[in-house]
Design a protein around this motif. Structure first.
Motif, short mmCIF file in Angstrom:
data_model
loop_
_atom_site.label_atom_id
_atom_site.label_comp_id
_atom_site.label_asym_id
_atom_site.label_seq_id
_atom_site.Cartn_x
_atom_site.Cartn_y
_atom_site.Cartn_z
N UNK A 149 0.81 -1.36 -0.12
CA UNK A 149 -0.01 -0.11 -0.09
C UNK A 149 0.67 1.23 0.04
N UNK A 150 2.21 1.19 0.43
CA UNK A 150 3.01 2.65 0.42
C UNK A 150 3.64 2.63 -0.93
N UNK A 151 3.54 1.81 -1.91
CA UNK A 151 4.05 2.19 -3.17
C UNK A 151 3.17 3.19 -3.94
N UNK A 152 3.82 4.12 -4.51
CA UNK A 152 3.26 5.40 -4.88
C UNK A 152 3.33 5.26 -6.56
N UNK A 153 2.26 4.45 -7.13
CA UNK A 153 1.93 4.23 -8.14
C UNK A 153 1.86 5.65 -9.27
N UNK A 154 0.96 6.57 -8.61
CA UNK A 154 1.11 7.87 -9.55
C UNK A 154 2.29 8.54 -9.47
N UNK A 155 3.23 8.42 -8.30
CA UNK A 155 4.24 9.30 -8.46
C UNK A 155 5.54 8.50 -9.45
N UNK A 156 5.18 7.20 -9.51
CA UNK A 156 6.17 6.34 -10.45
C UNK A 156 5.72 6.83 -12.09
N UNK A 157 4.58 6.85 -12.20
CA UNK A 157 3.80 7.30 -13.48
C UNK A 157 4.35 8.53 -13.85
N UNK A 158 4.32 9.60 -12.94
CA UNK A 158 4.91 11.00 -13.26
C UNK A 158 6.19 11.05 -13.64
N UNK A 159 7.04 10.15 -12.83
CA UNK A 159 8.65 10.31 -13.07
C UNK A 159 8.64 9.80 -14.57
N UNK A 160 7.85 8.55 -15.04
CA UNK A 160 8.06 7.90 -16.28
C UNK A 160 7.78 9.19 -17.24
#
Length: 196
Positions: free
Chosen positions: A158-169
């Motif tokens: 639950x602490x993995x930030x999917x939105x942050x990862x996508x933004x960085x991509x």
């Protein structure tokens, strides 16, 4: 992966179809659970783990697993298996109606747990690794282990930030039109059910 440290694992075999590499699976791992920076993850993936090093390792005896990549807390990347080969990371799994995700997936382990936030350096390294893989493989989706093995696995958690990862991509691909298009078509979905 040129910037990755190589630590070859014997735990891999040939993919049924080397052209069919469409899924990136994100995991988390720490050995012992919740402890970071030790040698035990690499030792597990390379078949060298000392089962007596920690009482929790008793359940690992005889386990033959690996991952293509491992991203340490400081962002360093270790590669155990060529992405052209099948690493043994997903186990019993299914995605979009296809069983045995190891056949068509690349596995990336993040040093962490379900209970500790991941580091900024890990997100950066994961985004850069994803872009490098997109240049060589026809990836269409990125999923967590929890999404391809629901009820059996909970990582990356639950602490993995999917939105942050996508933004960085998206940010890191701005200068590469081909990568911008690849990311636009990449299914990075938190919670996508295995039947979709």
């Amino acid at each position: 992966m040129p910037q990755a440290q190589r630590y070859d694992s014997p735990n891999f075999d040939a993919r049924p179809d080397p052209q069919d590499i469409t899924l990136l699976v994100v995991h988390n791992i720490s050995l012992p659970g919740g402890e970071f920076s030790g040698p035990h993850v690499s030792d597990l993936f390379t078949g060298r783990i000392d089962y007596n090093a920690d009482p929790s390792f008793v359940n690992l005896r005889g386990l033959k697993v690996s991952s293509h990549f491992f991203i340490r807390r400081d962002g360093r990347i270790i590669q155990y298996v060529s992405a052209n080969e099948r690493a043994w990371h997903a186990g019993v799994s299914s995605f979009r109606g296809r069983e045995k995700c190891n056949d068509f997936a690349i596995g990336v382990e993040l040093e962490g747990s379900d209970f500790v936030p991941f580091e900024a350096a890990q997100y950066t390294a994961l985004a850069e690794l994803t872009l490098a893989l997109l240049e060589h493989y026809p990836l269409t989706d990125v999923q967590g282990h929890e999404h391809i093995a629901p009820g059996r696995k909970t990582d990356p958690g639950p602490l993995f930030e999917w939105e942050h990862y996508q933004k960085l991509l998206k940010e890191k691909a701005l200068d590469e039109p081909a990568l911008v298009a690849a990311i636009a078509g990449l299914g990075v979905a938190k919670g996508l059910s295995q039947s979709q």
